[in-house]
Scaffold this active site. Structure first.
Site, short mmCIF file in Angstrom:
data_model
loop_
_atom_site.label_atom_id
_atom_site.label_comp_id
_atom_site.label_asym_id
_atom_site.label_seq_id
_atom_site.Cartn_x
_atom_site.Cartn_y
_atom_site.Cartn_z
N ALA A 1 43.00 37.34 45.07
CA ALA A 1 44.09 36.41 44.79
C ALA A 1 45.36 36.93 45.43
O ALA A 1 45.49 38.12 45.72
CB ALA A 1 44.30 36.27 43.28
N THR B 1 44.32 35.00 34.36
CA THR B 1 45.48 35.68 33.77
C THR B 1 45.99 34.93 32.54
O THR B 1 45.84 33.70 32.44
CB THR B 1 46.61 35.75 34.82
OG1 THR B 1 47.82 36.14 34.18
CG2 THR B 1 46.87 34.41 35.50
N ASP B 2 46.64 35.69 31.65
CA ASP B 2 47.25 35.04 30.48
C ASP B 2 48.44 34.16 30.88
O ASP B 2 48.88 33.32 30.10
CB ASP B 2 47.69 36.08 29.44
CG ASP B 2 48.73 37.09 29.95
OD1 ASP B 2 49.09 37.05 31.15
OD2 ASP B 2 49.18 37.93 29.14
N GLU B 3 48.94 34.35 32.12
CA GLU B 3 50.12 33.59 32.54
C GLU B 3 49.84 32.09 32.64
O GLU B 3 50.77 31.28 32.68
CB GLU B 3 50.66 34.12 33.88
CG GLU B 3 51.09 35.57 33.76
CD GLU B 3 51.86 36.09 34.97
OE1 GLU B 3 52.55 35.30 35.62
OE2 GLU B 3 51.76 37.29 35.24
N TYR C 1 52.55 31.00 41.11
CA TYR C 1 51.39 31.89 40.94
C TYR C 1 50.52 31.42 39.77
O TYR C 1 49.31 31.19 39.94
CB TYR C 1 51.86 33.33 40.70
CG TYR C 1 50.78 34.22 40.09
CD1 TYR C 1 49.64 34.57 40.82
CD2 TYR C 1 50.88 34.68 38.78
CE1 TYR C 1 48.64 35.36 40.27
CE2 TYR C 1 49.88 35.49 38.22
CZ TYR C 1 48.76 35.82 38.97
OH TYR C 1 47.78 36.59 38.42
N1 LIG Z 1 47.60 42.93 37.94
C1 LIG Z 1 47.68 42.30 36.78
O1 LIG Z 1 48.41 42.74 35.89
C2 LIG Z 1 46.86 41.06 36.54
C3 LIG Z 1 46.98 40.46 35.28
C4 LIG Z 1 46.23 39.33 35.03
C5 LIG Z 1 45.35 38.84 35.98
N2 LIG Z 1 45.25 39.43 37.19
C6 LIG Z 1 44.30 38.86 38.16
O2 LIG Z 1 43.39 39.89 38.51
C7 LIG Z 1 43.00 39.74 39.88
C8 LIG Z 1 43.23 41.03 40.63
O3 LIG Z 1 44.62 41.38 40.52
P1 LIG Z 1 45.20 42.67 41.22
O4 LIG Z 1 46.40 43.06 40.48
O5 LIG Z 1 44.12 43.66 41.46
O6 LIG Z 1 45.65 42.04 42.63
P2 LIG Z 1 45.99 42.75 44.00
O7 LIG Z 1 47.08 41.93 44.61
O8 LIG Z 1 46.21 44.21 43.82
O9 LIG Z 1 44.65 42.59 44.86
C9 LIG Z 1 44.23 41.36 45.38
C10 LIG Z 1 43.14 41.62 46.40
O10 LIG Z 1 42.69 40.36 46.91
C11 LIG Z 1 42.60 40.46 48.32
N3 LIG Z 1 42.79 39.11 48.89
C12 LIG Z 1 43.93 38.37 48.87
N4 LIG Z 1 43.73 37.20 49.49
C13 LIG Z 1 42.43 37.20 49.91
C14 LIG Z 1 41.61 36.25 50.60
N5 LIG Z 1 42.10 35.07 51.00
N6 LIG Z 1 40.34 36.58 50.85
C15 LIG Z 1 39.83 37.78 50.44
N7 LIG Z 1 40.54 38.70 49.80
C16 LIG Z 1 41.83 38.41 49.53
C17 LIG Z 1 43.71 41.42 48.73
O11 LIG Z 1 43.48 41.97 50.01
C18 LIG Z 1 43.62 42.44 47.61
O12 LIG Z 1 42.69 43.46 47.90
C19 LIG Z 1 43.79 38.56 40.43
O13 LIG Z 1 42.97 37.43 40.42
C20 LIG Z 1 44.95 38.40 39.46
O14 LIG Z 1 45.36 37.06 39.37
C21 LIG Z 1 46.00 40.53 37.49
#
Ligand SMILES: NC(=O)c1ccc[n+]([C@@H]2O[C@H](COP(=O)([O-])OP(=O)(O)OC[C@H]3O[C@@H](n4cnc5c(N)ncnc54)[C@H](O)[C@@H]3O)[C@@H](O)[C@H]2O)c1
Length: 327
Positions: free
Chosen positions: A85, A127-129, A151
């Site tokens: 994402a 996400t909770d958002e 987002y």
């Molecule tokens: N970080 C948080 O606190 C949090 C909280 C709730 C939910 N999330 C969800 O968890 C998931 C992971 O979050 P994160 O913090 O590890 O994100 P991050 O931004 O660290 O990592 C996202 C990864 O997705 C890859 N990516 C992006 N676009 C892409 C595409 N088109 N094709 C293939 N790969 C692609 C990026 O290269 C990266 O490795 C997400 O879906 C996010 O919405 C994260």
């Protein structure tokens, strides 16, 4: 029998921890993992160094919007855990197009290919958002979606698309909605690693608005535990909230970070609030607790101290990222 799992976004913060855990000593042992990742600014192959030589690991650099590639990969796998994402709210406020492309179109591309290939289980990490903002109490999974940022709106859209494939086609889709994660390997644009790395460099940290926005903090170990429970024991078509049980205002969080880094409030600069900034997030985790036995284990203060120490010890990991992203 070995379960072949396609992990999207496995070079990012949470996805890479999931992969390291799956293929590490605590992992189930009977899995093979392929990471599909576009390696955007947030994707870092170094996050996968620990598993690179593992016989059951492969990394494919590619886009989840690439239907041909996704179709080929789906045919070779049994299950999908979908992390990929665009994940940074501030970037989505600057421009939402990439968020709609990856989070909405990309999720549709994956889920459609999963349906056509007869994938056994598809875990969609959300996400909770997506619930919006809540002044009191906590959201159960049955609460309506009310996202406020580009987002969270793109994530809510992807949840609905994913669930529609369960209702329409009977694909086994399971959705997780977690709170704010923290831990090592977190890209230094997000508040905790940004504040830690700024403070370690003797720089000031930007605190939004009055600092009163409240978040529930979830350690990545606990998030990974929750995702594994959902992948292995969850039910098709169900949504599971995952939280850490530590609610803090940004001001309270800042105080803990200042203490951990040996700094004081002179290092804090109050800055104009984020547009549309959600005041409070709070997930009700009763369902995953009673149904799957989930319980967050990491004490926040211990987890935070470990995280600060990791950033102290890994300047070689974060300094180039900050330089490149001009943070
Ligand atoms: N970080 C948080 O606190 C949090 C909280 C709730 C939910 N999330 C969800 O968890 C998931 C992971 O979050 P994160 O913090 O590890 O994100 P991050 O931004 O660290 O990592 C996202 C990864 O997705 C890859 N990516 C992006 N676009 C892409 C595409 N088109 N094709 C293939 N790969 C692609 C990026 O290269 C990266 O490795 C997400 O879906 C996010 O919405 C994260």
């Amino acid at each position: 029998m070995t379960t072949k799992i396609l992990v999207t976004g496995g070079a990012g913060f949470i996805g890479s921890h999931y992969v390291r855990t799956l293929l590490g000593p605590e992992g189930p042992g009977d899995v093979a993992v392929t990471v599909l990742d576009k390696l955007t600014y947030a994707g870092n192959p170094a996050n996968l160094d620990a598993v690179r030589g593992h016989a059951a690991f492969a990394l494919v650099e590619g886009d989840i919007c690439d239907a041909d590639l996704v179709g080929r990969l789906m045919a070779e796998h049994d299950e999908v855990v979908h992390f990929a994402a665009e994940s940074h709210v501030d970037r989505s406020i600057d421009g939402g197009a990439e968020f709609v492309r990856t989070n909405v179109v990309g999720t549709h591309t994956l889920i459609d290919a999963a349906h056509r290939s007869g994938i056994d289980v598809f875990v969609h990490v959300s996400t909770d958002e997506v619930y919006g903002s809540i002044d009191e109490g906590s959201w159960p999974e049955t609460d309506p979606l009310a996202p406020n940022s580009p987002y969270s709106a793109s994530k809510a859209s992807s949840d609905l698309i994913a669930l529609s494939y369960q209702r329409t086609h009977g694909l086994d889709v399971r959705v997780t909605r977690c709170s704010n994660n923290y831990g090592h390997h977190h890209f230094p644009e997000k508040v905790i690693p940004l504040f830690i790395t700024n403070l370690l460099d003797g720089k000031r940290v930007p605190l939004y608005g009055d600092g009163g926005n409240v978040r529930d903090w979830l350690h990545i170990d606990d998030h990974v535990q929750g995702i594994e429970l959902v992948r292995t024991k969850g039910r098709a078509g169900e949504i599971y909230n995952i939280g850490g049980g530590t609610e803090l205002s940004n001001k309270e969080l800042t105080q803990l970070l200042l203490d951990a880094c040996g700094a004081d409030w002179d290092s804090v600069e109050y800055v104009t609030d984020r547009k549309g900034h959600d005041r409070r997030y709070s997930v009700d985790c009763t369902k995953i607790g009673t149904e799957l036995g989930y319980e967050p284990k990491k004490d926040f203060k211990v987890g935070l101290a470990e995280t600060v120490q990791w950033y102290r010890d890994h300047r070689d990991w974060w300094e180039p990222l900050k330089d490149k992203a001009a943070l």
